[in-house]
Design an enzyme around this catalytic site. Structure first.
Site, PDB file in Angstrom:
ATOM      1  N   HIS A 200       0.800  -1.224   0.000  1.00 35.86           N
ATOM      2  CA  HIS A 200       0.000   0.000   0.000  1.00 35.86           C
ATOM      3  C   HIS A 200       0.831   1.273   0.000  1.00 35.86           C
ATOM      4  O   HIS A 200       0.275   2.374   0.001  1.00 35.86           O
ATOM      5  CB  HIS A 200      -0.936   0.010   1.212  1.00 35.86           C
ATOM      6  N   ASP A 252      -4.093   4.001   1.256  1.00 35.15           N
ATOM      7  CA  ASP A 252      -5.212   4.074   2.192  1.00 35.15           C
ATOM      8  C   ASP A 252      -5.129   5.282   3.112  1.00 35.15           C
ATOM      9  O   ASP A 252      -5.858   5.373   4.093  1.00 35.15           O
ATOM     10  CB  ASP A 252      -5.307   2.790   3.018  1.00 35.15           C
ATOM     11  N   GLU A 336      -3.642  -9.001  12.195  1.00 39.88           N
ATOM     12  CA  GLU A 336      -4.273  -9.553  10.991  1.00 39.88           C
ATOM     13  C   GLU A 336      -3.241 -10.266  10.134  1.00 39.88           C
ATOM     14  O   GLU A 336      -2.138  -9.746   9.929  1.00 39.88           O
ATOM     15  CB  GLU A 336      -4.907  -8.397  10.215  1.00 39.88           C
ATOM     16  N   LYS A 386     -14.669  -8.344   3.504  1.00 42.39           N
ATOM     17  CA  LYS A 386     -14.527  -7.544   2.291  1.00 42.39           C
ATOM     18  C   LYS A 386     -15.643  -7.979   1.342  1.00 42.39           C
ATOM     19  O   LYS A 386     -15.585  -9.069   0.769  1.00 42.39           O
ATOM     20  CB  LYS A 386     -13.150  -7.757   1.656  1.00 42.39           C
ATOM     21  N   LYS A 437     -12.690  -0.904   9.296  1.00 42.25           N
ATOM     22  CA  LYS A 437     -11.352  -0.550   8.828  1.00 42.25           C
ATOM     23  C   LYS A 437     -11.526   0.150   7.483  1.00 42.25           C
ATOM     24  O   LYS A 437     -11.791  -0.492   6.472  1.00 42.25           O
ATOM     25  CB  LYS A 437     -10.522  -1.829   8.690  1.00 42.25           C
TER      26      LYS A 437
END
Length: 475
Positions: A200, A252, A336, A386, A437
């Site tokens: 990211h 993000d 995670e 998701k 999130k």
């Protein structure tokens, strides 16, 4: 057909008379407006048109947007996409023509909506979410929605959900709560991305995200304030460390300085939290995304370093020792994807230690079969949801039910390629997932989700409940 025959056929005289009588009984100050609204409610709303187009997501990559028309109005939805797609998730349909958006065009998915899905759904009641989603699944006829494209199906599914809420004249979060069979709605704890790395961000940090969770706030509004303040304190901490220079942000919105180790990143975040004064009220979560730097059975934490020595390879056992150490030294409550997506054994062992919540993202891919396996084997204890990995609203609700029945935590998640659609905010409240999130308190496609949660909290008024300390199991 005569005028009288026309009136009789559509029962217009009776309907108008009922509307007038209702206006008189209500003694409304604006009878014309009242009658108009009364007649509008009398019309059974159905899907009249579905129109799709290709738009750009937050990375400048094409995605699908849909306008779904009913008698009540036009309802728009757009879908996000990730930086990669897993083997077990629903298929995002792209054209593959290098001459169009470097192969990323979604013109085929758009065409499938405009020509196939639209025809199948016209005339259906938007309140019947399950029937609408099943109609598209039946039309697709593939396990992973590869014929029509999960991006096509999901965009229509979300738009229909919004239309269903409007038909019922309830907020979208309430409609989702009803669809899930839940009696309560809960404002989630935001997991703000404050440091970005991995895929990211263009820095040397292998870890994908370090997040903060303001679990000690009394309301979502307060949590958002704390998150924003911490983010800006962190920006100042990084600037001081860099001699006054700033740093980039990731996809993000998280800050993306060059960081040599996970501990260095955690120290930066710890200092930022200290400066806010909310020390014990803000916890830390980490998205390791270990699959991205797993080489065989080893993990290369220097994989993004230009001067890598090859000496920083860790075994799964080394990673467990590292997690134990940082969870002891920092207020970490959730990790995670601590291991490779196919390393069920070490994920299960680490989860069994009970050190923190263990979230499955790449491990599960929101796939019901993998979730079922993880539940049976006690591989992890939380689901990262998701929606685009599943492909319909109905299936998303079902996989959350599976997780909840197993007493798991649930984290509603954005994707790195986001749009201005705030559907996941309502989804998180309606399904009471406990945590959302959605990236940093920075960049419009991220703050859109958090700002929608502010509006929902305001609309719920005294009925608003913030997950707070109960973020794991918002029951």
């Amino acid at each position: 057909m005569s005028v009288q025959e026309y009136l009789d056929k559509h029962m217009l005289s009776r309907k108008i008379e009922d509307a007038v009588n209702a206006a008189v009984r209500a003694k409304t100050s604006d009878p014309v407006l009242f009658i108009a609204n009364h007649l509008k409610k009398a019309v059974s709303s159905v899907i009249t048109k579905v129109k799709a187009r290709q738009i750009l997501d937050s990375r400048g990559i094409p995605t699908v947007e849909v306008d779904l028309h009913t008698n009540k109005g036009v309802f728009r939805a757009s879908v996000p996409s990730g930086d990669s797609s897993g083997t077990y998730e629903a298929i995002e349909l792209r054209d593959g023509d290098k001459g169009m958006y470097l192969g990323n065009s979604v013109a085929k998915a758009v065409k499938n909506i405009n020509e196939k899905i639209s025809e199948a759904l016209i005339g259906m009641d938007p309140k019947l979410q399950g029937q609408i989603d099943q109609a598209m699944i039946d039309l697709d006829k593939t396990e992973k929605k590869s014929e029509l494209g999960a991006n096509a199906i999901l965009a229509v599914s979300i738009a229909a959900c919004k239309a269903g809420a409007a038909e019922k004249e309830v907020p979208l979060c309430k409609h989702l709560s009803d669809l899930s069979g839940r009696a309560n709605m809960v404002l989630p704890v935001p997991a703000f991305t404050v440091l970005s790395g991995g895929k990211h961000a263009s820095n040397t940090f292998a870890i994908q995200e370090i997040m903060i969770l303001p679990i000690g706030a009394s309301r979502f509004e307060e949590a958002l304030q704390w998150g924003s303040e911490t983010y800006h304190h962190l920006k100042a901490v990084i600037s001081e460390k860099n001699g006054g220079l700033g740093c980039n942000v990731g996809e993000d919105g998280g800050l993306a300085p060059d960081i040599s180790s996970l501990k260095e990143g955690l120290e930066l975040v710890k200092e930022a939290i200290n400066r806010t004064g909310y020390n014990d009220k803000i916890k830390i979560a980490i998205d390791i995304a270990a699959t991205n730097f797993c080489l065989g059975t080893k993990y290369d934490l220097d994989i993004k370093s230009p001067n890598k020595s090859g000496q920083n390879f860790k075994s799964a056992e080394d990673m467990i020792d590292m997690y134990k150490e940082i969870c002891n030294d920092y207020p970490i409550v959730s990790i995670e994807d601590p291991f490779d997506k196919e390393d069920w054994e070490h994920t299960k062992y680490f989860s069994s230690l009970g050190i923190c919540q263990v979230v499955g993202d790449d491990l599960l891919m929101s796939n019901s079969k993998r979730v079922e396996r993880a539940i049976q084997e006690s591989s992890c204890n939380a689901l990262l949801l998701k929606v685009n990995q599943i492909g319909t609203v109905t299936e998303a609700i079902e996989v959350v039910k599976m997780a909840r029945d197993a007493q798991w935590g649930v984290v509603t998640s954005h994707r790195c390629g986001e749009t201005e659609d705030s559907f996941i905010s309502d989804l998180s409240v309606g399904l009471a997932t406990g945590v959302i999130k959605a990236g940093a308190p920075c960049r419009g496609e991220r703050t859109m989700k958090y700002n929608q949660l502010l509006r929902i909290e305001e609309e719920l008024g005294d009925q608003a409940v913030y997950a707070g300390e109960d973020w794991k199991l918002s029951l």
